[in-house]
Design an enzyme around this catalytic site. Structure first.
Site, short mmCIF file in Angstrom:
data_model
loop_
_atom_site.label_atom_id
_atom_site.label_comp_id
_atom_site.label_asym_id
_atom_site.label_seq_id
_atom_site.Cartn_x
_atom_site.Cartn_y
_atom_site.Cartn_z
N HIS A 52 0.85 -1.20 0.00
CA HIS A 52 0.00 0.00 0.00
C HIS A 52 0.88 1.24 0.00
O HIS A 52 1.77 1.36 0.83
CB HIS A 52 -0.90 0.02 1.23
CG HIS A 52 -2.09 -0.89 1.13
ND1 HIS A 52 -3.36 -0.51 1.49
CD2 HIS A 52 -2.20 -2.15 0.66
CE1 HIS A 52 -4.20 -1.51 1.26
NE2 HIS A 52 -3.50 -2.52 0.77
N TYR B 272 -9.09 5.28 7.58
CA TYR B 272 -9.22 5.59 9.01
C TYR B 272 -10.27 6.70 9.12
O TYR B 272 -10.03 7.83 8.68
CB TYR B 272 -7.88 6.09 9.57
CG TYR B 272 -6.83 5.02 9.74
CD1 TYR B 272 -6.04 4.58 8.68
CD2 TYR B 272 -6.59 4.46 11.00
CE1 TYR B 272 -5.06 3.61 8.86
CE2 TYR B 272 -5.61 3.48 11.19
CZ TYR B 272 -4.86 3.06 10.11
OH TYR B 272 -3.89 2.10 10.31
N PRO C 292 -4.17 -0.03 19.01
CA PRO C 292 -3.87 -0.51 17.65
C PRO C 292 -3.93 0.54 16.54
O PRO C 292 -3.53 0.25 15.40
CB PRO C 292 -4.93 -1.59 17.41
CG PRO C 292 -6.03 -1.26 18.36
CD PRO C 292 -5.40 -0.61 19.54
N LYS D 173 1.17 -0.47 15.26
CA LYS D 173 2.58 -0.59 15.66
C LYS D 173 2.92 -1.83 16.48
O LYS D 173 4.10 -2.17 16.59
CB LYS D 173 2.99 0.66 16.48
CG LYS D 173 3.11 1.92 15.66
CD LYS D 173 4.40 1.93 14.85
CE LYS D 173 4.38 2.91 13.73
NZ LYS D 173 4.21 2.34 12.39
N TYR E 16 4.21 6.05 10.25
CA TYR E 16 3.34 4.94 9.85
C TYR E 16 4.11 3.88 9.06
O TYR E 16 3.96 2.68 9.32
CB TYR E 16 2.16 5.49 9.02
CG TYR E 16 1.05 4.49 8.82
CD1 TYR E 16 0.10 4.27 9.82
CD2 TYR E 16 0.96 3.75 7.65
CE1 TYR E 16 -0.92 3.34 9.65
CE2 TYR E 16 -0.06 2.83 7.47
CZ TYR E 16 -0.99 2.62 8.47
OH TYR E 16 -1.99 1.70 8.30
P1 FAD Z 1 1.99 -12.24 21.25
O1 FAD Z 1 1.65 -12.23 19.81
O2 FAD Z 1 0.91 -11.97 22.25
O3 FAD Z 1 2.65 -13.64 21.54
C1 FAD Z 1 2.88 -14.12 22.85
C2 FAD Z 1 2.79 -15.63 22.84
O4 FAD Z 1 3.10 -16.11 24.12
C3 FAD Z 1 1.40 -16.13 22.52
O5 FAD Z 1 1.46 -17.08 21.47
C4 FAD Z 1 0.91 -16.72 23.82
O6 FAD Z 1 0.02 -17.81 23.61
C5 FAD Z 1 2.19 -17.13 24.46
N1 FAD Z 1 2.15 -17.23 25.91
C6 FAD Z 1 1.48 -16.45 26.79
N2 FAD Z 1 1.70 -16.87 28.05
C7 FAD Z 1 2.52 -17.91 27.97
C8 FAD Z 1 3.12 -18.76 28.94
N3 FAD Z 1 2.87 -18.60 30.24
N4 FAD Z 1 3.92 -19.75 28.52
C9 FAD Z 1 4.17 -19.93 27.21
N5 FAD Z 1 3.63 -19.16 26.24
C10 FAD Z 1 2.83 -18.15 26.63
N6 FAD Z 1 -1.68 -4.80 16.67
C11 FAD Z 1 -1.87 -4.09 15.56
O7 FAD Z 1 -0.93 -3.43 15.12
N7 FAD Z 1 -3.09 -4.11 14.94
C12 FAD Z 1 -4.14 -4.87 15.40
O8 FAD Z 1 -5.20 -4.89 14.80
C13 FAD Z 1 -3.97 -5.62 16.56
N8 FAD Z 1 -4.98 -6.38 17.06
C14 FAD Z 1 -4.76 -7.10 18.22
C15 FAD Z 1 -5.79 -7.88 18.77
C16 FAD Z 1 -5.59 -8.60 19.96
C17 FAD Z 1 -6.71 -9.43 20.54
C18 FAD Z 1 -4.34 -8.52 20.61
C19 FAD Z 1 -4.12 -9.26 21.92
C20 FAD Z 1 -3.32 -7.75 20.05
C21 FAD Z 1 -3.51 -7.03 18.86
N9 FAD Z 1 -2.49 -6.26 18.27
C22 FAD Z 1 -2.69 -5.55 17.16
C23 FAD Z 1 -1.17 -6.21 18.81
C24 FAD Z 1 -0.24 -7.21 18.13
O9 FAD Z 1 -0.95 -8.31 17.68
C25 FAD Z 1 0.79 -7.54 19.17
O10 FAD Z 1 1.52 -6.35 19.45
C26 FAD Z 1 1.73 -8.65 18.77
O11 FAD Z 1 1.05 -9.88 18.74
C27 FAD Z 1 2.91 -8.73 19.74
O12 FAD Z 1 3.66 -9.87 19.49
P2 FAD Z 1 4.35 -10.66 20.68
O13 FAD Z 1 5.06 -11.77 20.03
O14 FAD Z 1 5.07 -9.71 21.54
O15 FAD Z 1 3.15 -11.19 21.58
C1 DHB Z 2 -5.17 -3.23 10.76
C2 DHB Z 2 -4.99 -3.10 12.12
C3 DHB Z 2 -4.62 -1.87 12.62
O1 DHB Z 2 -4.43 -1.74 13.94
C4 DHB Z 2 -4.42 -0.79 11.80
O2 DHB Z 2 -4.07 0.40 12.33
C5 DHB Z 2 -4.59 -0.94 10.45
C6 DHB Z 2 -4.98 -2.17 9.93
C7 DHB Z 2 -5.57 -4.56 10.23
O3 DHB Z 2 -5.79 -5.46 11.03
O4 DHB Z 2 -5.70 -4.69 9.01
#
Ligand code: FAD
Ligand code: DHB
Length: 392
Positions: free
Chosen positions: A73, A202, A294, A298, A386
């Site tokens: 994009h 947005y 979100p 980021k 962004y």
């Molecule tokens: P995570 O992806 O949370 O991974 C952590 C992992 O650790 C998971 O697989 C979990 O199962 C595992 N875990 C937890 N506890 C334990 C334990 N005790 N022992 C072993 N494993 C464990 N960001 C955006 O930019 N846009 C979005 O639309 C967006 N939507 C989101 C929706 C939800 C519901 C959530 C929770 C987050 C969202 N985020 C979004 C944020 C983004 O997805 C996260 O910032 C990203 O997943 C971070 O990655 P991570 O690897 O740090 O953590």
């Molecule tokens: C999406 C999620 C976001 O948080 C955002 O700012 C833009 C797009 C997505 O899930 O596509």
């Protein structure tokens, strides 16, 4: 009992990218994940990959499917006052973002691990961290069959997200937490229907924020601002489409393509940072250390930037016996973390409808939107954040 150099807790983007980067440096790691492989591969979350994220995944050889199926994009729309105001990301920064689901990245990384025989243990439980302030920390846990296991490490990487065990394993007095709550949540919808517009939209609307995004030419991703106390049971598919219609309408007329809802859920919004991101031989990365709302897209990108830093620090520490990068790991990450915290707060505040805002604040908000849409300087600031600021 198993010995490894780095015990990684969590197989999200942070844990998996770290494990793979360490493998490329010749450092052993074991990833422990609480959920099943199927569960983590299906968990619908983020979709926007910054250019530095895309480049990193390509450089390490896990970007092939992203290059083929991801959607590049070059701009996005801010929709307010019933009209679109396009931010031309590429004209302003020379860069672009790629829309590619987080779970697709997770699938690609798990497949890359499997292809090289790199260990990921799924469905572990009772994970506990020990001896973090020594040079030989340990992880005890139960494997998928319920057997008691122990992992002896040189370092533990806490990549287990916001609700994991790593951060709470650090004595409270060692950490400072910064927490900010918003009076908003996002209702996220995945629908089987082609996107209604070629780019992300947005939308600021008096009924609340709405976001039009996508996953593929056949799948649309949409979000609605809702009250944090809302329950998903109160949102029938018909109600969701009706609300999206109202918020996304334009003066010229906008036709929203509806289709079967494949998934819907509500996510609360908060900003949270702990400092420092290290205690002894435990290093925190990604959501385990910080959360952003979100709106700036980021969260996942920040998690990947953290582990890029961490892999370099661990290579120096474990291979070259040089602790300097490990000592500065937290400070170096936190510079990017706070930039992302600010950007996410700014996007959230500019675009959502705050039920507690007074008339003066609402006027300021509209002025900020109009300025961002009409000033090259303001639009460039949004765009460069962004698409992703360069890694240090
Ligand atoms: P995570 O992806 O949370 O991974 C952590 C992992 O650790 C998971 O697989 C979990 O199962 C595992 N875990 C937890 N506890 C334990 C334990 N005790 N022992 C072993 N494993 C464990 N960001 C955006 O930019 N846009 C979005 O639309 C967006 N939507 C989101 C929706 C939800 C519901 C959530 C929770 C987050 C969202 N985020 C979004 C944020 C983004 O997805 C996260 O910032 C990203 O997943 C971070 O990655 P991570 O690897 O740090 O953590
Ligand atoms: C999406 C999620 C976001 O948080 C955002 O700012 C833009 C797009 C997505 O899930 O596509």
């Amino acid at each position: 009992m198993t010995d490894t150099q780095v015990g990684i807790i969590g197989a999200g983007p942070a844990g998996l990218v770290l494990s793979y980067l360490l493998h490329l440096e010749g450092i052993d790691a074991v990833v422990l994940e609480a959920r099943s492989r199927e569960y983590v591969e299906k968990r619908v979350r983020a979709g926007v990959c910054e250019q530095p994220t895309v480049e990193l995944l390509r450089e390490i050889g896990v970007g092939e499917r992203m290059a083929a199926e991801g959607l590049p994009h070059h701009g996005l729309s801010l929709r307010f006052d019933g009209a679109d105001h396009r931010i031309d990301l590429t004209a302003l920064t020379g860069k672009a973002i790629t829309v590619y689901g987080q779970q697709e990245i997770v699938k690609d990384l798990i497949a890359a691990h499997a292809g090289k025989g790199l260990p990921i243990e799924f469905e572990v439980s009772d994970v506990e961290l020990h001896d973090l302030d020594t040079e030989s920390p340990r992880v005890t846990y139960r494997d998928a069959e319920g057997n008691a296991r122990e992992l002896n490490c040189a370092v533990i990487a806490g990549c287990d997200g916001f609700h994991g065990v790593s951060r709470p394993s650090i004595p409270g007095v060692e950490l400072t937490a910064y927490d900010h709550q918003y009076p908003f949540a996002w209702l996220g919808v995945l629908a089987r229907t082609p996107p209604s517009h070629e780019e992300l939209i947005y939308t600021h609307h008096e009924r609340g924020f709405a976001l039009h995004s996508m996953r593929s030419p056949e799948i649309t991703r949409l979000y609605l601002q809702v009250d944090p106390a809302e329950r998903i049971e109160n949102w029938s598919d018909d109600r969701i489409w009706a609300e999206l219609e109202q918020r996304l309408e334009t003066k010229e007329g906008f036709s929203l393509r509806e289709g079967p809802v494949l998934e819907k859920s509500i996510t609360p919004m908060r900003s949270f940072v702990v400092e420092p991101m290290r205690y002894g031989r435990l290093f925190l990365a990604g959501d385990a250390a910080h959360i952003v709302p979100p709106t700036g897209a980021k969260g996942m990108n920040l998690a990947i930037a953290d582990v890029r830093n961490l892999s370099r620090a661990l290579k120096a520490l474990l291979r070259d016996k040089d602790g300097e990068l490990a000592a500065s790991y937290s400070d170096r990450c936190l510079r990017r973390v706070w930039r992302a915290e600010h950007f996410s707060w700014y996007m959230t505040s500019m675009l959502h409808t705050d039920p507690n805002a007074d008339a003066f604040q609402r006027r300021l908000q509209l002025s900020q939107l109009r300025y961002t849409a009409s000033s090259t300087a303001a639009a460039t600031s949004l765009a460069e954040n962004y698409v992703g600021l360069p890694f240090e």
